[in-house]
Design a protein around this motif. Structure first.
Motif, short mmCIF file in Angstrom:
data_model
loop_
_atom_site.label_atom_id
_atom_site.label_comp_id
_atom_site.label_asym_id
_atom_site.label_seq_id
_atom_site.Cartn_x
_atom_site.Cartn_y
_atom_site.Cartn_z
N SER A 90 -70.38 -46.91 9.85
CA SER A 90 -69.48 -48.04 9.59
C SER A 90 -69.64 -49.05 10.72
O SER A 90 -70.19 -48.72 11.78
N PRO A 91 -69.16 -50.27 10.53
CA PRO A 91 -69.22 -51.25 11.64
C PRO A 91 -68.49 -50.76 12.89
O PRO A 91 -68.97 -50.96 14.00
N LEU A 92 -67.34 -50.09 12.70
CA LEU A 92 -66.62 -49.57 13.85
C LEU A 92 -67.41 -48.48 14.55
O LEU A 92 -67.47 -48.42 15.79
N ASP A 93 -68.05 -47.63 13.76
CA ASP A 93 -68.89 -46.58 14.33
C ASP A 93 -70.06 -47.19 15.09
O ASP A 93 -70.43 -46.73 16.18
N ALA A 94 -70.64 -48.25 14.53
CA ALA A 94 -71.75 -48.94 15.21
C ALA A 94 -71.29 -49.51 16.54
O ALA A 94 -72.02 -49.44 17.54
N PHE A 95 -70.09 -50.07 16.58
CA PHE A 95 -69.55 -50.63 17.82
C PHE A 95 -69.35 -49.52 18.86
O PHE A 95 -69.75 -49.67 20.03
N ASN A 96 -68.75 -48.40 18.44
CA ASN A 96 -68.50 -47.30 19.37
C ASN A 96 -69.80 -46.70 19.89
O ASN A 96 -69.93 -46.39 21.09
N LEU A 97 -70.79 -46.54 19.02
CA LEU A 97 -72.09 -46.01 19.45
C LEU A 97 -72.78 -46.99 20.40
O LEU A 97 -73.43 -46.59 21.37
N PHE A 320 -64.91 -61.71 15.19
CA PHE A 320 -65.87 -60.62 15.41
C PHE A 320 -65.18 -59.27 15.36
O PHE A 320 -65.69 -58.31 14.76
N ALA A 321 -63.98 -59.17 15.98
CA ALA A 321 -63.25 -57.91 15.98
C ALA A 321 -62.89 -57.48 14.56
O ALA A 321 -62.86 -56.28 14.26
N GLU A 322 -62.62 -58.44 13.71
CA GLU A 322 -62.27 -58.11 12.31
C GLU A 322 -63.48 -57.51 11.59
O GLU A 322 -63.34 -56.54 10.83
N HIS A 323 -64.66 -58.06 11.82
CA HIS A 323 -65.87 -57.54 11.17
C HIS A 323 -66.27 -56.18 11.71
O HIS A 323 -66.97 -55.42 11.04
N LEU A 324 -65.82 -55.87 12.93
CA LEU A 324 -66.11 -54.56 13.51
C LEU A 324 -65.07 -53.51 13.13
O LEU A 324 -65.25 -52.33 13.40
N GLY A 325 -63.97 -53.93 12.53
CA GLY A 325 -62.90 -53.00 12.19
C GLY A 325 -61.96 -52.70 13.33
O GLY A 325 -61.20 -51.73 13.28
N LEU A 326 -61.97 -53.56 14.37
CA LEU A 326 -61.08 -53.37 15.51
C LEU A 326 -59.72 -54.03 15.29
O LEU A 326 -58.74 -53.68 15.96
N ARG A 327 -59.68 -55.01 14.40
CA ARG A 327 -58.44 -55.72 14.10
C ARG A 327 -58.60 -56.32 12.71
O ARG A 327 -59.70 -56.66 12.30
N THR A 328 -57.51 -56.46 11.98
CA THR A 328 -57.57 -57.10 10.66
C THR A 328 -56.97 -58.50 10.74
O THR A 328 -56.21 -58.82 11.67
N ARG A 329 -57.31 -59.32 9.77
CA ARG A 329 -56.71 -60.65 9.70
C ARG A 329 -55.19 -60.54 9.49
O ARG A 329 -54.42 -61.33 10.05
N ASP A 330 -54.77 -59.55 8.72
CA ASP A 330 -53.33 -59.35 8.53
C ASP A 330 -52.63 -59.00 9.84
O ASP A 330 -51.50 -59.43 10.07
N SER A 360 -82.34 -56.92 14.79
CA SER A 360 -82.50 -55.64 15.48
C SER A 360 -81.26 -55.26 16.28
O SER A 360 -81.16 -54.12 16.74
N ASP A 361 -80.34 -56.19 16.46
CA ASP A 361 -79.11 -55.90 17.19
C ASP A 361 -78.27 -54.90 16.40
O ASP A 361 -78.08 -55.07 15.19
N PRO A 362 -77.76 -53.84 17.05
CA PRO A 362 -76.98 -52.84 16.30
C PRO A 362 -75.70 -53.39 15.68
O PRO A 362 -75.17 -52.79 14.74
N LEU A 363 -75.23 -54.53 16.17
CA LEU A 363 -74.02 -55.14 15.63
C LEU A 363 -74.34 -56.40 14.83
O LEU A 363 -73.50 -57.28 14.67
N HIS A 364 -75.57 -56.48 14.31
CA HIS A 364 -76.03 -57.71 13.66
C HIS A 364 -75.17 -58.11 12.48
O HIS A 364 -74.85 -59.29 12.30
N ALA A 365 -74.79 -57.15 11.65
CA ALA A 365 -74.02 -57.49 10.44
C ALA A 365 -72.72 -58.20 10.80
O ALA A 365 -72.34 -59.19 10.17
N ALA A 366 -72.04 -57.70 11.84
CA ALA A 366 -70.79 -58.34 12.27
C ALA A 366 -71.06 -59.69 12.92
O ALA A 366 -70.32 -60.66 12.69
#
Length: 380
Positions: A90-97, A320-330, A360-366
């Motif tokens: 998941s994006p959050l998992d990608a961020f933590n890794l 960016f934090a929203e796309h990583l799953g660290l915070r939601t817009r709500d 190639s960046d691990p967080l590219h999608a976000a």
């Protein structure tokens, strides 16, 4: 280097020598404690051996040629890159890794150490002059020899060059010169938002968490008569003071040591907090990571009490934090509402930095989906 005896008021690193244990002052701007195990290394030390020792937690105090030490560090870095990355779910998992990999990289490469004489010269063959770079970060030279990671010294050299050269800011038509440890305004999109959004007033503005002073300078250039810029970091305060004086805004911008807001109210209050609600791994990361959203929530919760009637608070924040799953817009909208604020408008801009296009960046999608916004907030 002298034999250890008295306990000095700073961290100390010790290592074995033929004539007995030696010690020196330990320096780490990242707040890393001194390694417990240290061996002597020189030009005969192989990259495989150095990498193995570093991975095991053994530091190598270099006694050979400085340029060979740089090459050894590069070789150790290549060995780290050979390790296949773990697959994220998941994006959050990608961020933590990604953060885990960064931490491991810093820990491993930080195990190659070099000595510094009391006057900040490096007593190694072919070593560069780092006295100015060290003085800018560590303060005036003293009486203590010290040991520091080669990686940190290379960072000091890079920061010294950035400080001399500066960062071109198109909105100012000038350069901003960042200090070591003060977030460099290399991402110009948030500056462009402040430069183009219509001002509610040109009388007074607060710049909360000024850093290099770049946003205070932009506001002053736009004709704001008085800007009060705050920060708590001594380096940021000195950096902002120097930048604003050089740009000719010393009379219109007051630099104040304060936690978030200065006293009083203003028709415009601007804040660009760290964008990621995660725990910083070192003091330098406080410009990127806002643990438990302390600065963001502090700004929102105190904003209404520092706005003049009809005034606006400008919150500059990436999603960016929203796309990583660290915070939601709500989450963000709920925090705005709880603070007694309403959204009067929003200006958006897409990032232009190279990583946004690096697949190639691990967080590219976000990064590819990221939008930076200037939220125009008013008291309800």
């Amino acid at each position: 280097m002298t034999p250890s005896s008295e306990i000095p008021p700073f961290p100390v690193i010790s290592w074995p020598e033929a004539d007995g244990p030696q010690s020196a002052r330990w320096r780490s701007e990242a707040g890393v404690p001194p390694p417990k195990r240290v061996v002597i290394a020189d030009d005969r030390t192989t990259a495989d051996s150095a990498y193995r020792l570093a991975c095991e937690g053994t530091a190598l105090l270099w006694r050979g040629d400085f340029q060979n030490a740089r090459q050894l560090l590069q070789a150790m870095s290549r060995r780290l890159e050979r390790k296949p990355p773990k697959r994220a779910t998941s994006p959050l998992d990608a961020f933590n890794l990604h953060r885990q990999a960064q931490s491991q990289r810093a820990r491993t490469l930080g195990m190659l150490l070099i000595p510094l004489d009391a006057d900040y010269t490096i007593p190694l063959r072919r070593a560069p002059n780092v006295q100015d770079a060290c003085a800018e970060t560590y303060g005036p030279a003293g009486a203590d020899t010290s040991v520091v990671s080669l990686r940190e010294v290379l960072g000091l050299i890079g920061a010294h060059e950035w400080r001399k050269k500066g960062v071109e800011i198109p909105a100012l038509g000038e350069r901003i010169h960042p200090y070591y440890g003060v977030f460099s305004p290399v991402r110009g999109e948030y500056i462009d938002l402040v430069a183009r959004t219509p001002l509610p007033s040109q009388g007074l503005a607060f710049d909360v968490g000024t850093g290099t002073g770049v946003l205070a300078a932009v506001l002053a250039k736009r004709g704001v008569q008085k800007v009060v810029a705050t920060d708590q970091d001594p380096r940021a305060l000195a950096c902002a003071q120097e930048n604003l004086a050089r740009l000719g805004y010393a009379d219109s911008v007051e630099i104040l040591d304060a936690d978030l807001f200065p006293p009083g109210r203003a028709p415009l209050v601007v804040c660009n907090p760290p964008w990621l609600p995660a725990r910083p791994a070192s003091p330098i990361e406080y410009a990127i990571y806002d643990h438990e959203s302390r600065m963001l929530l502090g700004f929102l919760n105190g904003l209404a009490d520092h706005l003049e009637p009809g005034g606006e608070g400008w919150l500059i924040l990436s999603d960016f934090a929203e796309h990583l799953g660290l915070r939601t817009r709500d989450d963000l909208l709920a925090a705005i509402d709880r603070a007694g604020l309403i959204v009067a408008g929003r200006e958006d801009i897409r990032p232009r930095h190279p990583k946004a296009a690096d697949a190639s960046d691990p967080l590219h999608a976000a990064r590819a989906a990221e939008v930076t916004s200037l939220w125009r907030l008013k008291a309800r």
